[in-house]
Design an enzyme around this catalytic site. Sequence first.
Site, PDB file in Angstrom:
ATOM      1  CE1 TYR A 139       6.210   4.048  30.576  1.00 17.45           C
ATOM      2  CE2 TYR A 139       7.649   4.238  32.409  1.00 17.45           C
ATOM      3  CZ  TYR A 139       7.436   3.964  30.893  1.00 17.45           C
ATOM      4  OH  TYR A 139       8.257   3.712  30.048  1.00 17.45           O
ATOM      5  CE  LYS A 167       6.745   7.415  28.932  1.00 18.26           C
ATOM      6  NZ  LYS A 167       8.173   7.099  29.857  1.00 18.26           N
ATOM      7  N   GLY A 192       4.082   7.752  24.935  1.00 18.96           N
ATOM      8  CA  GLY A 192       5.375   7.511  25.692  1.00 18.96           C
ATOM      9  C   GLY A 192       6.542   6.757  25.111  1.00 18.96           C
ATOM     10  CG  ASP A 194      11.515   8.821  21.718  1.00 18.55           C
ATOM     11  OD1 ASP A 194      10.873   9.549  22.488  1.00 18.55           O
ATOM     12  OD2 ASP A 194      12.863   9.117  21.783  1.00 18.55           O
TER      13      ASP A 194
END
Length: 305
Positions: A139, A167, A192, A194
């Site tokens: 991430y 991500k 990652g 929206d």
Amino acid sequence: METAGSNWQGVFPAVTTPFTEEDRVDVPGLHRLVDFLIEGGVDGLIMLGTLGEGSVLSPEEKELVLREALAAADGRVPVLAGVAETTTRAACRFAERAAALGVQGFMALPALLYNALPHETLAHFRALARATELPLMLYNNPVLYGVDVTPEMLAELADEPRIVAVKESSEDVRRITDIRVHTGDRYRLFVGVDDLVLEGVAAGADGWVAGLTNAFPRESVALFRLAREGRLDEARRLYHWFMPLLHLDASPQLVQHIKLAQALVGVGSEHVRPPRQPLQGERRRAVEALIRKALDTHAEIEDLL
């Protein structure tokens, strides 16, 4: 032979953690949420991330959330555990416990609180990749966590077979292309943020770690599907309806925003763990108005679902 996790793709919501009024994990609420998401078509679940308020849960609560999510999912989709600890040793120990519970993989952050140098970040992820037999999604969120996992660093980590996905949350959609340039198809890439999902898929992303999906799973899955299929006129129409809500993910108050949306669609409550508090005053009224407008105009996009 296919590496575990190398088939991860599609919509993986970062799942919120429901709480009761007494600030305990709401286990029945968690089961309802997992069912709602899977019935909405999601491809996987990520527990204990930022949206899951993992950093404010006790070790016992984290294990409870994972056990109950696994029970509710019942093998229908993979369940990943977010790994966000302050030291490499703690991250590895947590991964070992989560693996013993039966999770199918991890979404791993750099160590929290300390902004590690690149060689320290690489060492952290290598240790975590070797702590269990399970696959990892890295991430990258330098905006929120202060450590940037660059395309060059991902190229260095390409020799770790259990690191299978990334991500990408740098808010720079060009990163999807840059990672592909440096690493080819080595990793599954997930958007990652929206409100960059359509752009990210156009750049070649394989998946979306999503926030507003917690309240709008069918809409999220339809948007991602239309984008992947190249049905851009339809995807843009759905994206335009969705965008005011998707912007709510790109905020320090994303947990409160998304839990308010869940409350308004009837799949959760606004309860968050202090020091977070539910939205109040003008901010709450403005966010609620956005959500209610989307619900009131939902008929305009139902043919796309």
